[in-house]
Design a protein around this motif. Structure first.
Motif, PDB file in Angstrom:
ATOM      1  N   ASN A  53       0.833  -1.206   0.000  1.00  0.00           N
ATOM      2  CA  ASN A  53       0.000   0.000   0.000  1.00  0.00           C
ATOM      3  C   ASN A  53       0.874   1.265   0.000  1.00  0.00           C
ATOM      4  N   ASP A  54       0.240   2.430   0.056  1.00  0.00           N
ATOM      5  CA  ASP A  54       1.000   3.679  -0.041  1.00  0.00           C
ATOM      6  C   ASP A  54       1.849   3.937   1.203  1.00  0.00           C
ATOM      7  N   ARG A  55       1.666   3.127   2.243  1.00  0.00           N
ATOM      8  CA  ARG A  55       2.538   3.246   3.430  1.00  0.00           C
ATOM      9  C   ARG A  55       3.627   2.179   3.412  1.00  0.00           C
ATOM     10  N   SER A  56       3.820   1.556   2.243  1.00  0.00           N
ATOM     11  CA  SER A  56       4.840   0.521   2.027  1.00  0.00           C
ATOM     12  C   SER A  56       4.644  -0.697   2.911  1.00  0.00           C
ATOM     13  N   GLN A  57       3.383  -1.014   3.222  1.00  0.00           N
ATOM     14  CA  GLN A  57       3.091  -2.220   4.014  1.00  0.00           C
ATOM     15  C   GLN A  57       2.536  -3.299   3.076  1.00  0.00           C
ATOM     16  N   LEU A  58       2.887  -4.551   3.396  1.00  0.00           N
ATOM     17  CA  LEU A  58       2.324  -5.663   2.633  1.00  0.00           C
ATOM     18  C   LEU A  58       0.839  -5.791   2.973  1.00  0.00           C
ATOM     19  N   THR A  59       0.027  -5.882   1.963  1.00  0.00           N
ATOM     20  CA  THR A  59      -1.413  -5.888   2.200  1.00  0.00           C
ATOM     21  C   THR A  59      -2.156  -6.445   0.993  1.00  0.00           C
ATOM     22  N   GLY A 249      -8.467  -0.588 -19.431  1.00  0.00           N
ATOM     23  CA  GLY A 249      -7.119  -0.146 -19.804  1.00  0.00           C
ATOM     24  C   GLY A 249      -6.927   1.339 -19.569  1.00  0.00           C
ATOM     25  N   ASN A 250      -7.881   2.158 -20.028  1.00  0.00           N
ATOM     26  CA  ASN A 250      -7.674   3.597 -19.809  1.00  0.00           C
ATOM     27  C   ASN A 250      -8.018   4.014 -18.378  1.00  0.00           C
ATOM     28  N   THR A 251      -8.773   3.184 -17.678  1.00  0.00           N
ATOM     29  CA  THR A 251      -8.961   3.438 -16.244  1.00  0.00           C
ATOM     30  C   THR A 251      -7.620   3.262 -15.511  1.00  0.00           C
ATOM     31  N   ILE A 252      -6.911   2.199 -15.864  1.00  0.00           N
ATOM     32  CA  ILE A 252      -5.591   1.950 -15.253  1.00  0.00           C
ATOM     33  C   ILE A 252      -4.649   3.100 -15.602  1.00  0.00           C
ATOM     34  N   SER A 253      -4.705   3.528 -16.853  1.00  0.00           N
ATOM     35  CA  SER A 253      -3.842   4.628 -17.295  1.00  0.00           C
ATOM     36  C   SER A 253      -4.106   5.902 -16.486  1.00  0.00           C
ATOM     37  N   THR A 254      -5.366   6.266 -16.302  1.00  0.00           N
ATOM     38  CA  THR A 254      -5.663   7.495 -15.546  1.00  0.00           C
ATOM     39  C   THR A 254      -5.334   7.306 -14.068  1.00  0.00           C
ATOM     40  N   GLN A 255      -5.498   6.091 -13.561  1.00  0.00           N
ATOM     41  CA  GLN A 255      -5.157   5.834 -12.164  1.00  0.00           C
ATOM     42  C   GLN A 255      -3.649   6.058 -11.940  1.00  0.00           C
ATOM     43  N   ILE A 256      -2.841   5.606 -12.897  1.00  0.00           N
ATOM     44  CA  ILE A 256      -1.390   5.792 -12.767  1.00  0.00           C
ATOM     45  C   ILE A 256      -1.045   7.277 -12.905  1.00  0.00           C
ATOM     46  N   SER A 258      -2.801   9.789 -12.183  1.00  0.00           N
ATOM     47  CA  SER A 258      -3.243  10.578 -11.027  1.00  0.00           C
ATOM     48  C   SER A 258      -2.224  10.536  -9.899  1.00  0.00           C
ATOM     49  N   GLY A 259      -1.416   9.470  -9.875  1.00  0.00           N
ATOM     50  CA  GLY A 259      -0.425   9.349  -8.814  1.00  0.00           C
ATOM     51  C   GLY A 259      -1.039   9.031  -7.465  1.00  0.00           C
ATOM     52  N   ALA A 260      -2.334   8.689  -7.459  1.00  0.00           N
ATOM     53  CA  ALA A 260      -3.012   8.456  -6.178  1.00  0.00           C
ATOM     54  C   ALA A 260      -2.497   7.193  -5.501  1.00  0.00           C
ATOM     55  N   ASN A 261      -2.462   6.099  -6.228  1.00  0.00           N
ATOM     56  CA  ASN A 261      -2.070   4.831  -5.615  1.00  0.00           C
ATOM     57  C   ASN A 261      -1.673   3.864  -6.719  1.00  0.00           C
ATOM     58  N   ASP A 262      -0.378   3.765  -6.978  1.00  0.00           N
ATOM     59  CA  ASP A 262       0.106   2.892  -8.048  1.00  0.00           C
ATOM     60  C   ASP A 262      -0.236   1.431  -7.760  1.00  0.00           C
ATOM     61  N   GLY A 263      -0.224   1.069  -6.483  1.00  0.00           N
ATOM     62  CA  GLY A 263      -0.524  -0.313  -6.108  1.00  0.00           C
ATOM     63  C   GLY A 263      -1.910  -0.729  -6.562  1.00  0.00           C
ATOM     64  N   PHE A 264      -2.849   0.204  -6.493  1.00  0.00           N
ATOM     65  CA  PHE A 264      -4.211  -0.107  -6.922  1.00  0.00           C
ATOM     66  C   PHE A 264      -4.266  -0.290  -8.443  1.00  0.00           C
ATOM     67  N   ALA A 265      -3.534   0.567  -9.161  1.00  0.00           N
ATOM     68  CA  ALA A 265      -3.476   0.427 -10.625  1.00  0.00           C
ATOM     69  C   ALA A 265      -2.887  -0.938 -10.990  1.00  0.00           C
ATOM     70  N   VAL A 266      -1.869  -1.356 -10.246  1.00  0.00           N
ATOM     71  CA  VAL A 266      -1.239  -2.654 -10.513  1.00  0.00           C
ATOM     72  C   VAL A 266      -2.215  -3.784 -10.190  1.00  0.00           C
ATOM     73  N   ALA A 267      -2.956  -3.635  -9.087  1.00  0.00           N
ATOM     74  CA  ALA A 267      -3.939  -4.668  -8.745  1.00  0.00           C
ATOM     75  C   ALA A 267      -4.977  -4.798  -9.858  1.00  0.00           C
ATOM     76  N   LEU A 268      -5.427  -3.664 -10.394  1.00  0.00           N
ATOM     77  CA  LEU A 268      -6.373  -3.704 -11.517  1.00  0.00           C
ATOM     78  C   LEU A 268      -5.757  -4.441 -12.707  1.00  0.00           C
TER      79      LEU A 268
END
Lengths: 323, 373
Positions: A53-59, A249-256, A258-268
């Motif tokens: 996650n964004d706090r660098s914890q395994l989750t 695909g373009n949802t993942i692109s906008t998620q990346i 946005s810089g909000a949470n790369d981990g979530f984009a990767v999960a998608l």
């Protein structure tokens, strides 16, 4: 000096086999290195990122977010469905063209046509997209002709609708479909078809019991290539799809972006990857099953259609030998 | 079948040979990549004559004449590392470990870089133009930590309302035109949650920094229903505008200014009466730069009159409004009008400010929900 004994000749063989082994290793090594560096390691990095996650914890919270959200599951379903439809339409359009090319076009012209088919394949994807946009936009050539024929208004266009996205994806898939299915068409021996017809098999029966079993492996190859390529599309829906043309695909692109949470984009991305592979796996299994069923395999006894009026057993046996 | 010793030996030898070759090949590949990476990094920072700049492609700093002017002034060359997002800039500066000398974080992200110790503290006595920066920008707390300054404002801008004046006989002054059913299917919307949510908040009279998402969602759905185009690049917007597909929308003032400069003179831009989303771009120096003096030279050149005036005077280069008040005051009124460099409008900008990841993700989720619906 003694003559070499059989044992010594055998003993010399490792020297002879080490050469091919090293050559084999040498040939494989570049590919392995590329795969490890640019496919396997990035995939491992992606998996790790997806579980952080964004706090660098395994989750697992990124994946929980995907599966608890109706929005992202709806987008996933829409993307898989659209990609499936694009692939089926591309095969449906590409197969007759490939068949005609393999059977009814002179070899000299065939080469030229295959060259033309390849052109979109080797053209920049963005050029294709913007070329297509220019073609279908309001005031573009198609719009102009339709307006002149009083069929549409000057500002009517399918641009910025899901249809524009769908057509573009089909268009991009056509070279693969034609090229792969051309190989499939060529692999069906004319003598097999002739034998089937001579023995009284009707066209539909020839297709289901001769052409389909022989072509099924290439259809699976085509499905895999087109589906996997389409499912990850992001530029097409972003540029052509308009407000209702969203894909994952373009949802993942906008998620990346946005810089909000790369981990979530990767999960998608990973969920998309796994579900895509599942679809490919299911389709492969289904096609293999129909191939076995139609080509006289064990399943055929349960599912075989009524026999044609004349001796249709011979084509089946021939197919079994051919395949 | 039991293996004979000779077969086992041969297999083992072959396996060992394959393993050694594979490991050697992987190691060679990794070393080659490392060497390339190190080479690229050191080329930019160790010579002392090359300044590496992290920036958006086509955003002023990489104009062809900039490198020439900067070389004339300092004797140094420029190398650009292009970014595709603000987060990407921070990641690149972190990984470059001093290989990128200067970067351009905006006001929303500079705090993350400061917290991550990516930026060098700025000495205002070295910044020749700092005293000319609008105080509304220079005094912002987001540029500082523990009283130390880490960024100098360069440009600012707004993401407001644009329209085609051939269609609008009376110039619209309110965001409500975007929701007007009269223009259904004619509206362009920027595909960006941090633009659309504050814009909808301004329209609904909500706090643009902390809007109630329950109130915003219906407004966003109505906006999407009115929209023809969701765009993420100015090129896509330009194509829709040139074909007459859209007649109004939400856009960056510099992008619209660039389109006007390139011949689409029927376009007009305004900061509507409800206000507009605003942003400030700032130059920051890498904490690990080996070219500190040259980095200050760059900041002074970029924020100075010579660069900013020439950029502003070339419409097709799409300059935003300079943050340097003295430069703005020296520009022709037609230029300041085109750049929307109106100091009276600064207070009506809802700046994109730092926000917690959870809030940003909730905004993204809402925007995706609206788009997917």
């Amino acid at each position: 000096m003694t003559a070499p004994s059989p044992l010594r000749r055998v003993g010399g063989s490792p020297r002879r086999s080490a050469g091919p082994a090293l050559a084999r290793t040498g040939l494989l090594a570049p590919g392995i290195v590329l795969l490890v560096l640019f496919a396997f390691l990035p995939l491992v990095a992606l998996v790790i990122t997806g579980f952080v996650n964004d706090r660098s914890q395994l989750t697992t919270e990124n994946f929980a977010h995907v599966f608890s959200s109706g929005t992202y599951l709806r987008l996933l379903g829409r993307t898989l469905l659209l990609s499936f439809a694009v692939t089926v339409v591309a095969i449906a359009l590409g197969w007759p063209a490939a068949w005609a090319l393999a059977r009814h076009v002179k070899p000299a012209r065939r080469t030229m046509i295959l060259g033309l088919v390849i052109i979109p394949y080797i053209t920049s994807q963005l050029l294709l997209i913007y070329g297509f946009l220019t073609l279908i936009q309001a005031g573009g050539p198609i719009s102009y002709v339709l307006t002149q024929l009083h069929l549409t208004g000057p500002q009517d266009s399918i641009l910025y609708t899901p249809w524009a996205n769908f057509l573009m994806l089909v268009y991009e898939s056509m070279p693969t479909a034609v090229l792969v299915l051309y190989s499939a068409a060529e692999s069906v021996s004319p003598s097999v078809l002739e034998a089937a017809r001579t023995l009284g098999a009707r066209p539909r029966y020839v297709f289901t019991h001769v052409i389909w079993p022989l072509s099924a492996p290439m259809v699976v190859v085509n499905f895999t290539l087109t589906f996997v390529q389409t499912v990850g599309a992001f530029a097409e829906p972003a540029v052509l799809g308009g407000p209702d043309g969203q894909m994952l695909g373009n949802t993942i692109s906008t998620q990346i972006s946005s810089g909000a949470n790369d981990g979530f984009a990767v999960a998608l991305s990973l969920v998309l990857l796994v579900t895509s592979l599942l679809v490919v796996g299911v389709v492969t299994a289904l096609v293999s099953w129909t191939k076995r069923a139609q080509s006289g395999g064990p399943t055929n006894r349960l599912t075989a259609p009524p026999r044609p009026r004349t001796r249709a057993r011979t084509p089946e046996l021939t197919v079994a030998r051919e395949s | 079948m039991k293996s004979t010793p000779s077969f086992r030996t041969r297999r083992q030898r072959d396996r060992r040979a394959r393993s050694v070759a594979a490991v050697a090949a992987i190691a060679a590949g990794a070393l080659t990549l490392s060497a390339c990476s190190l080479g690229a990094g050191s080329a930019g920072s160790s010579g002392g004559k090359t300044l590496t700049v992290g920036i958006w492609k086509g955003y002023g700093a990489d104009l062809s004449w900039v490198a020439t002017q900067f070389k004339q002034e300092t004797g140094a060359s420029l190398k650009f590392v292009y970014i595709d997002s603000e987060r990407n800039l921070l990641d690149l500066m972190k990984k470059a470990d001093g290989g990128i000398d200067v970067g351009l974080p905006n006001i929303q992200y500079i705090g993350d870089g400061i917290d991550g110790e990516l930026f060098h503290e700025l000495d205002t006595s070295e910044l020749t133009n700092f005293g000319h920066i609008y105080p509304q920008f220079a005094d912002r707390k987001e540029l500082r930590k523990d009283g130390k300054l880490y960024g100098i404002p360069w440009t600012y801008g707004s993401t407001g309302l644009f329209y085609d004046d051939r269609v609008f006989k009376t110039a619209p002054t309110s965001l409500s035109v975007l929701w007007d059913s009269k223009y259904k299917g004619k509206i362009a919307v920027n595909d960006n949650a941090t633009v659309e949510i504050p814009t909808a908040a301004l329209y609904k009279g909500e706090d643009p920094q902390h809007p109630g998402l329950g109130t915003i969602e219906p407004a966003l759905k109505d906006l999407k229903a009115n929209a023809k185009l969701l765009y993420s690049s100015t090129d896509d917007l330009a194509k829709a505008l040139s074909s007459g597909t859209v007649v109004a929308g939400i856009g960056n003032n510099d992008a619209i200014g660039g389109l006007i400069g390139s011949g689409q003179t029927h376009l007009k831009y305004t900061v509507p009466e409800e206000g507009a989303v605003g942003w400030i771009d700032n130059w920051a120096i890498s904490a690990k730069t080996k070219n500190l003096g040259l980095a200050y030279d760059w900041l002074n050149y970029m924020t100075g009159s010579k660069f900013l005036t020439k950029w502003a005077d070339t419409p097709e280069d799409a300059s935003p409004a300079p943050a340097n008040q003295k430069v703005v005051e020296s520009l022709d009124s037609s230029v300041t009008s085109r750049l929307q460099a109106d100091p009276a409008k600064i207070s009506s900008l809802a700046l994109q400010l730092p926000m917690p990841t959870a809030r940003m993700q909730s905004w993204e989720d809402l925007w995706q929900k609206v788009k997917a619906g």
